[in-house]
Design a protein around this motif. Structure first.
Motif, short mmCIF file in Angstrom:
data_model
loop_
_atom_site.label_atom_id
_atom_site.label_comp_id
_atom_site.label_asym_id
_atom_site.label_seq_id
_atom_site.Cartn_x
_atom_site.Cartn_y
_atom_site.Cartn_z
N PRO A 5 58.74 -16.53 -75.19
CA PRO A 5 59.91 -16.89 -74.81
C PRO A 5 61.06 -16.01 -75.38
CG PRO A 5 58.79 -17.82 -76.76
CD PRO A 5 57.61 -16.78 -76.13
N SER A 6 62.24 -16.36 -74.91
CA SER A 6 63.50 -15.44 -75.10
C SER A 6 64.45 -16.42 -75.97
CB SER A 6 63.98 -15.20 -74.05
OG SER A 6 63.10 -14.55 -72.91
N PRO A 7 65.32 -15.63 -76.83
CA PRO A 7 66.47 -16.43 -77.41
C PRO A 7 67.32 -17.31 -76.39
CG PRO A 7 66.28 -14.02 -78.08
CD PRO A 7 65.26 -14.31 -76.93
N GLY A 8 67.42 -18.49 -76.80
CA GLY A 8 67.94 -19.29 -75.91
C GLY A 8 67.26 -20.24 -75.53
N ASP A 9 65.95 -19.94 -75.04
CA ASP A 9 65.10 -20.88 -74.43
C ASP A 9 64.90 -22.18 -75.08
OD1 ASP A 9 64.39 -18.93 -72.52
OD2 ASP A 9 62.33 -18.45 -73.22
N LEU A 10 64.90 -23.38 -74.31
CA LEU A 10 64.60 -24.50 -74.85
C LEU A 10 63.14 -25.06 -74.50
CD1 LEU A 10 66.23 -26.98 -76.26
CD2 LEU A 10 66.55 -28.04 -73.84
N LEU A 11 62.51 -25.35 -75.78
CA LEU A 11 60.81 -25.59 -75.61
C LEU A 11 60.52 -26.83 -76.28
CD1 LEU A 11 60.22 -21.91 -76.94
CD2 LEU A 11 60.17 -22.64 -74.64
N VAL A 12 59.35 -27.38 -75.42
CA VAL A 12 58.72 -28.60 -76.07
C VAL A 12 57.53 -27.83 -77.17
CG1 VAL A 12 56.96 -30.57 -75.47
CG2 VAL A 12 58.98 -29.87 -73.96
N ILE A 13 57.56 -28.35 -78.31
CA ILE A 13 56.60 -27.93 -79.10
C ILE A 13 55.85 -29.07 -79.56
CG2 ILE A 13 56.22 -26.84 -81.38
CD1 ILE A 13 57.65 -24.86 -79.32
N SER A 18 50.55 -26.14 -81.05
CA SER A 18 49.92 -25.99 -82.43
C SER A 18 49.47 -27.50 -83.03
CB SER A 18 50.79 -25.54 -83.50
OG SER A 18 50.28 -25.45 -84.75
N VAL A 19 48.48 -27.66 -83.49
CA VAL A 19 47.95 -28.98 -84.13
C VAL A 19 49.03 -29.67 -85.02
CG1 VAL A 19 45.49 -28.69 -83.57
CG2 VAL A 19 46.50 -28.26 -85.95
N GLN A 20 49.66 -28.82 -85.61
CA GLN A 20 50.63 -29.37 -86.65
C GLN A 20 51.94 -30.21 -86.03
OE1 GLN A 20 52.97 -26.61 -88.86
NE2 GLN A 20 52.60 -25.06 -87.18
N PHE A 21 52.02 -29.97 -84.54
CA PHE A 21 52.97 -30.81 -83.93
C PHE A 21 52.44 -31.66 -82.94
CE2 PHE A 21 54.66 -26.22 -84.73
CZ PHE A 21 55.54 -26.81 -85.57
N ALA A 22 51.30 -32.29 -83.36
CA ALA A 22 50.72 -33.25 -82.68
C ALA A 22 51.39 -34.95 -82.87
CB ALA A 22 49.14 -33.75 -83.09
N GLY A 23 51.41 -35.79 -81.95
CA GLY A 23 51.73 -37.00 -81.93
C GLY A 23 53.39 -36.88 -82.39
#
Length: 92
Positions: A5-13, A18-23
């Motif tokens: 990814p690049s600075p400024g990218d809007l991402l779904v995490i 990563s499993v820490q971002f589940a649900g």
């Protein structure tokens, strides 16, 4: 998204990154920097801001995620200078 990814990218995490971002721990994240530090193959450290539903940055975070699990997010409404969300008005 397998490219860095690049600075400024809007991402779904979410759990794909990563499993820490589940649900209900999933978030929308605006990257401000991408670490070039060596790490595990296919993983990256990102610094950026959690973006709420109104398009406002709420919390600065550093996260460790899998590149293959990153997805572009749809752009939320842009915040105005006073912090309110700018949403298009419905035509009447």
């Amino acid at each position: 998204m397998t490219a860095h990814p690049s600075p400024g990218d809007l991402l779904v995490i979410d759990s794909r990154a990563s499993v820490q971002f589940a649900g209900d721990r999933a978030l929308t994240f605006r990257a401000v920097s991408v670490s070039d530090q060596p790490t595990y193959q296919g993983w990256v450290w990102l610094t950026g801001y959690v973006i709420n539903r109104r398009g406002n940055a709420t919390t600065k975070r550093e996260i460790f995620v899998q590149l293959a699990g990153l997805r572009p997010a749809t752009t939320p409404a842009s915040p105005s200078r006073d912090g309110r969300s700018l949403r298009p008005r419905a035509a009447h």
